[in-house]
Design a protein around this motif. Structure first.
Motif, PDB file in Angstrom:
ATOM      1  N   SER A  23       0.726  -1.116  -0.162  1.00  0.00           N
ATOM      2  CA  SER A  23       0.031   0.016   0.067  1.00  0.00           C
ATOM      3  C   SER A  23       0.800   1.171  -0.085  1.00  0.00           C
ATOM      4  N   GLY A  24       2.079   1.003   0.555  1.00  0.00           N
ATOM      5  CA  GLY A  24       3.098   2.224   0.353  1.00  0.00           C
ATOM      6  C   GLY A  24       2.674   3.278   1.730  1.00  0.00           C
ATOM      7  N   ILE A  25       2.026   2.950   2.747  1.00  0.00           N
ATOM      8  CA  ILE A  25       1.543   3.858   3.823  1.00  0.00           C
ATOM      9  C   ILE A  25       3.028   3.851   4.678  1.00  0.00           C
ATOM     10  N   CYS A  26       3.731   3.020   4.745  1.00  0.00           N
ATOM     11  CA  CYS A  26       4.972   2.789   5.586  1.00  0.00           C
ATOM     12  C   CYS A  26       5.769   3.852   5.095  1.00  0.00           C
ATOM     13  N   VAL A  27       6.035   3.729   3.552  1.00  0.00           N
ATOM     14  CA  VAL A  27       6.995   4.619   2.984  1.00  0.00           C
ATOM     15  C   VAL A  27       6.514   5.920   2.898  1.00  0.00           C
ATOM     16  N   GLN A  28       5.304   6.312   2.934  1.00  0.00           N
ATOM     17  CA  GLN A  28       4.782   7.810   2.572  1.00  0.00           C
ATOM     18  C   GLN A  28       4.862   8.455   4.094  1.00  0.00           C
ATOM     19  N   THR A  29       4.710   7.458   5.019  1.00  0.00           N
ATOM     20  CA  THR A  29       4.533   8.085   6.546  1.00  0.00           C
ATOM     21  C   THR A  29       5.922   8.324   7.060  1.00  0.00           C
ATOM     22  N   PRO A  31       9.506   7.813   5.398  1.00  0.00           N
ATOM     23  CA  PRO A  31      10.446   7.615   4.414  1.00  0.00           C
ATOM     24  C   PRO A  31      11.882   7.536   4.652  1.00  0.00           C
ATOM     25  N   TYR A  34      11.406   3.725   6.198  1.00  0.00           N
ATOM     26  CA  TYR A  34      11.185   2.472   5.110  1.00  0.00           C
ATOM     27  C   TYR A  34      11.665   3.091   3.885  1.00  0.00           C
ATOM     28  N   ASN A  35      12.834   2.388   3.130  1.00  0.00           N
ATOM     29  CA  ASN A  35      13.233   2.641   1.714  1.00  0.00           C
ATOM     30  C   ASN A  35      13.383   1.327   0.973  1.00  0.00           C
ATOM     31  N   GLN A  55       2.876   4.483  13.137  1.00  0.00           N
ATOM     32  CA  GLN A  55       2.890   4.223  11.683  1.00  0.00           C
ATOM     33  C   GLN A  55       2.725   2.758  11.555  1.00  0.00           C
TER      34      GLN A  55
END
Length: 67
Positions: A23-29, A31, A34-35, A55
């Motif tokens: 979903s990308g929520i981790c990367v968006q929240t 960054p 999470y990379n 998160q």
């Protein structure tokens, strides 16, 4: 099911790849934590414990959990 562990010394983030729906929520929240291009891709020392807990609670697939 395979699970990876990433600790900041206070808590441990558990990541189960097969549950991840990207979903990308981790990367968006968070960054800086999470990379997907880095190894390891989760760096819990780049955020506070409170930020990590907040998160992880938003992960829709529960691929990320706190231990």
């Amino acid at each position: 099911m395979e699970t990876h562990e990433y600790s900041n010394g206070e808590i441990t983030i558990l990541w189960t790849p097969k549950k991840c729906i990207h979903s990308g929520i981790c990367v968006q929240t968070l960054p800086k934590v999470y990379n997907p291009k880095d190894r390891p891709w989760i760096k819990p020392n780049n955020a506070t414990t409170e930020e990590l807990i907040d998160q992880v609670s938003k992960c829709p697939s529960v691929a990320l959990r706190i231990k």
